[in-house]
Design an enzyme around this catalytic site. Structure first.
Site, PDB file in Angstrom:
ATOM      1  N   ARG A  65       2.821   4.957   6.383  1.00  0.00           N
ATOM      2  CA  ARG A  65       3.218   4.250   7.601  1.00  0.00           C
ATOM      3  C   ARG A  65       3.692   2.819   7.325  1.00  0.00           C
ATOM      4  O   ARG A  65       3.992   2.077   8.240  1.00  0.00           O
ATOM      5  CB  ARG A  65       2.038   4.215   8.587  1.00  0.00           C
ATOM      6  CG  ARG A  65       1.570   5.600   9.000  1.00  0.00           C
ATOM      7  CD  ARG A  65       0.195   5.538   9.629  1.00  0.00           C
ATOM      8  NE  ARG A  65      -0.815   5.086   8.690  1.00  0.00           N
ATOM      9  CZ  ARG A  65      -2.092   4.877   9.000  1.00  0.00           C
ATOM     10  NH1 ARG A  65      -2.513   5.066  10.225  1.00  0.00           N
ATOM     11  NH2 ARG A  65      -2.946   4.474   8.087  1.00  0.00           N
TER      12      ARG A  65
ATOM     13  N   HIS B 293      -2.107  -4.089   4.901  1.00  0.00           N
ATOM     14  CA  HIS B 293      -1.956  -3.693   6.304  1.00  0.00           C
ATOM     15  C   HIS B 293      -3.322  -3.485   6.930  1.00  0.00           C
ATOM     16  O   HIS B 293      -4.281  -3.097   6.260  1.00  0.00           O
ATOM     17  CB  HIS B 293      -1.074  -2.440   6.442  1.00  0.00           C
ATOM     18  CG  HIS B 293      -1.693  -1.199   5.880  1.00  0.00           C
ATOM     19  ND1 HIS B 293      -2.283  -0.242   6.665  1.00  0.00           N
ATOM     20  CD2 HIS B 293      -1.819  -0.757   4.610  1.00  0.00           C
ATOM     21  CE1 HIS B 293      -2.735   0.744   5.890  1.00  0.00           C
ATOM     22  NE2 HIS B 293      -2.462   0.456   4.639  1.00  0.00           N
TER      23      HIS B 293
ATOM     24  N   ASP C 262       0.377   3.768   1.695  1.00  0.00           N
ATOM     25  CA  ASP C 262       0.317   4.360   3.040  1.00  0.00           C
ATOM     26  C   ASP C 262       1.713   4.682   3.575  1.00  0.00           C
ATOM     27  O   ASP C 262       2.593   3.810   3.600  1.00  0.00           O
ATOM     28  CB  ASP C 262      -0.398   3.365   3.975  1.00  0.00           C
ATOM     29  CG  ASP C 262      -0.804   4.002   5.295  1.00  0.00           C
ATOM     30  OD1 ASP C 262       0.084   4.558   5.980  1.00  0.00           O
ATOM     31  OD2 ASP C 262      -1.997   3.941   5.646  1.00  0.00           O
TER      32      ASP C 262
ATOM     33  N   CYS D 198       0.840  -1.206   0.000  1.00  0.00           N
ATOM     34  CA  CYS D 198       0.000   0.000   0.000  1.00  0.00           C
ATOM     35  C   CYS D 198       0.871   1.250   0.000  1.00  0.00           C
ATOM     36  O   CYS D 198       1.979   1.247   0.530  1.00  0.00           O
ATOM     37  CB  CYS D 198      -0.918   0.000   1.226  1.00  0.00           C
ATOM     38  SG  CYS D 198      -2.057   1.405   1.264  1.00  0.00           S
TER      39      CYS D 198
ATOM     40  N   CYS E   5      -6.311  -0.286   6.796  1.00  0.00           N
ATOM     41  CA  CYS E   5      -6.006   0.401   5.524  1.00  0.00           C
ATOM     42  C   CYS E   5      -7.134   1.373   5.158  1.00  0.00           C
ATOM     43  O   CYS E   5      -8.302   0.989   5.074  1.00  0.00           O
ATOM     44  CB  CYS E   5      -5.819  -0.643   4.423  1.00  0.00           C
ATOM     45  SG  CYS E   5      -5.437   0.086   2.814  1.00  0.00           S
TER      46      CYS E   5
HETATM   47 CO    CO Z   1      -3.458   1.220   3.011  1.00  0.00          CO
END
Ligand code: CO
Length: 224
Positions: free
Chosen positions: A51, A103, A49, A47, A106
């Site tokens: 993080r 994750h 993302d 992803c 998400c």
């Molecule tokens: Co995500």
């Protein structure tokens, strides 16, 4: 009052200097060696993302992990970007492992679970709604929203692993006898730990018959 440096991200360049110095202190030849070739063993599809930084999570250095990231780690058979990364990784770099890593929590998966409009991205998230639809009975039976989201995050990874395995790229590699495994992992932002969902594939015989493609026939020689 000092104006925020909108046009120059000086601090990031300073960070970069420090980072390169740190690596060169540990191994003075690191960048010289790396600039000659990259030979990663792994392709990571994860992803976007912020993080979930791929290299850091698995403690790998630059050059050791080939990475493709998009919102909610989705593999779509018409996504030329993802297919190009997969083809290059498998056929040119000859990675041995493709890791699909989702994750928990998400945001993309969460948005797909809702009916709110977000603009163009809704077309992308539609792919995750398809995952939901395929597992609707199991998901609808869960009352707790957080648990439902976490299960959809896991199911999304498993479905994307299937999508990777069904590509001509991965099937061609398996038919050639290339050692290639496709893994399903999920990461928890809350504790920084990875979990193996234990859906991994390493041969064409492991995918459902309908998706199995036979060898491309060799063109017949024309006899004149
Ligand atoms: Co995500």
């Amino acid at each position: 009052m000092e104006v925020a440096p909108l046009r120059s991200l000086k601090h990031l360049f300073e960070n970069n200097l420090k980072w390169a110095d740190k690596i060169k202190t540990a191994d003075p030849q690191f960048f010289a060696k790396l600039s000659k070739q990259q030979a990663p063993e792994y392709l990571w599809i994860g992803c976007s993302d912020s993080r979930v930084p791929a290299n850091e999570i698995v403690g790998l250095l630059p050059g050791e992990l080939f990475v493709h990231r998009n919102v909610a780690n989705v593999v779509v058979h018409t996504d030329f970007n993802c297919l190009a990364v997969l083809q290059f990784a498998v056929e040119v770099l000859k990675v041995k492992h493709v890791i699909i890593c989702g994750h928990y929590g998400c945001g993309g998966v969460k948005a797909a679970m809702e009916n709110k409009t977000h603009g163009l991205i809704d077309n992308w998230l539609r792919n995750i709604k398809d995952v939901y639809q395929r597992h609707e009975a199991r998901l609808d039976a869960i009352q707790n929203d957080r648990e439902k989201l976490d299960l959809l995050c896991e199911l999304n990874v498993v479905d994307q692993v299937a999508n990777v395995c069904h590509t001509t790229i991965v099937q061609d590699a398996w038919r050639r006898g290339q050692a290639l495994a496709v893994h399903s992992w999920i990461y928890s932002i809350q504790d920084g730990l990875l979990r193996d969902l234990n859906f991994s594939f390493s041969g064409q015989e492991q995918i459902p018959p309908i998706y199995r493609l036979s060898e491309i026939p060799k063109p017949k020689k024309l006899s004149i």
